[in-house]
Design an enzyme around this catalytic site. Structure first.
Site, PDB file in Angstrom:
ATOM      1  N   LYS A 105       0.845  -1.209   0.000  1.00 31.70           N
ATOM      2  CA  LYS A 105       0.000   0.000   0.000  1.00 31.70           C
ATOM      3  C   LYS A 105       0.881   1.260   0.000  1.00 31.70           C
ATOM      4  CE  LYS A 105      -3.567   2.760   0.484  1.00 31.70           C
ATOM      5  NZ  LYS A 105      -4.642   2.994  -0.449  1.00 31.70           N
ATOM      6  N   LYS A 144      -0.480  11.720   5.271  1.00 31.37           N
ATOM      7  CA  LYS A 144      -0.256  10.645   6.257  1.00 31.37           C
ATOM      8  C   LYS A 144       0.398   9.430   5.591  1.00 31.37           C
ATOM      9  CE  LYS A 144      -3.334   7.631   6.547  1.00 31.37           C
ATOM     10  NZ  LYS A 144      -4.058   6.391   6.541  1.00 31.37           N
TER      11      LYS A 144
END
Ligand code: NAD
Length: 298
Positions: free
Chosen positions: A172, A240
């Protein structure tokens, strides 16, 4: 009889995902700190859990879909957390995007208690969550993956066991690097084209047929040209995720020079009050630098 699923984290992603599981016939117990989100899913047929602990005790499989690593740590660990309260032999799947090191710790603590565990972050956004077309990148062992594949198939289309514990989170992070850096490149190209007097819509059209063709250009190129920055995926969340990628680079001793620059650009956008824009809003920073705005498509 289908297994009972505990679902914790009913945000932009968690709400449509939990609705799909209900529609597929899974009994669902849900929890979120926002009562309104719980009410919406209860109205769709789920049972409300009183707490994380309550959900974990009732479920055969617990899924979490939370914002960030500290949220997963708060929900997974400790006497009130998922790992202490889920029955041994049951399965905990974290589908949030978090740091691979936190994910490793989740896997270790689960195994110490005899709990099966997978990390399974997703790509495809809210639209993929609604339509059940997410890409799901899974870390863990083959037997646990095979055991819950039917659940993943309700949520996604491309579901790949990419490696052992936390490998899903590593992949990811790779995904978020590719998407962010490509977006930045598309933004620079469209600002350059505009300032040089070319219609940016034509640039998107012709580039989409050549080697530069890609999902980011097709999906976000025209949004930039239409100046539609309503969030699919917010700048603050991509900031983030690039922070996670930078930490992974540090942990595995891999220089990520361009990721570092784009991470700083997202930080700047957040400071400018643009953190809630779609990540394609990165173009506004290049526009500020170039003192020109990408021409809106008529
Ligand atoms: P969100 O902020 O909309 O939802 C998160 C939910 O978790 C909220 O409802 C919040 O109230 C709840 N929550 C937070 N702390 C909690 C706690 N202690 N106990 C119970 N509930 C708690 O975020 P989202 O957009 O749904 O994203 C969730 C995750 O999926 C993130 O890690 C994100 O990076 C990832 N993701 C998002 C997208 C997207 O397009 N939105 C795409 C792929 C992956």
């Amino acid at each position: 009889m289908k297994r009972t699923i505990g679902f914790i984290g009913l945000g932009i992603m968690g709400r449509p995902m939990s609705k799909r599981l209900l529609e597929a016939g899974y009994p669902l117990v849900v929890y979120d700190i926002v009562a309104k989100s719980v009410e919406e899913i209860v109205a769709a047929g789920a049972k409300a859990g009183a707490s994380v602990k309550d959900v974990a005790r009732q479920a055969d499989v617990v899924i979490t879909m939370l914002p960030d690593s500290p949220d997963v740590e708060a929900v997974a660990f400790g006497p009130e957390g998922v790992i202490e309260n889920i029955r041994p032999g049951c399965t905990y799947i974290d589908m949030s995007t978090i740091s691979p090191t936190v994910s490793q710790r989740v896997a270790q603590e689960c195994k110490a208690r005899g709990v099966k565990v997978l990390d399974a972050p997703v790509s495809g956004g809210d639209v993929g969550a609604i339509n059940g077309t997410l890409s799901i990148m899974v870390g863990g062992d083959q037997a646990t993956f095979d055991d819950v594949l039917e659940i993943f198939q309700v949520l996604g289309k491309r579901i790949v066991l990419v490696g052992g514990d936390a490998a899903g989170q590593v992949v990811k992070a790779c995904n978020q690097i590719v998407v962010a850096l490509t977006l930045e490149a598309v933004a620079e190209a469209l600002v350059l084209g505009t300032k040089a007097g070319v219609d940016p819509a034509k640039i998107v059209e012709v580039l989409s047929g050549g080697l530069a063709r890609c999902g980011v250009l097709e999906n976000r190129g025209m949004r930039i040209v239409n100046r539609d920055f309503d969030p699919g995926f917010r700048i603050r969340l991509h900031y983030k995720d690039l922070g996670i990628a930078m930490s992974a680079g540090k942990a595995y001793d891999v220089p990520l020079p361009v990721t570092a620059v784009v991470h700083e650009m997202f930080k700047q956008l957040k400071l400018m009050g643009r953190g809630e824009l779609d990540h394609s809003g990165i173009v506004t920073l290049i526009e500020d630098m170039a003192q020109v705005q990408v021409k809106k498509h008529e």
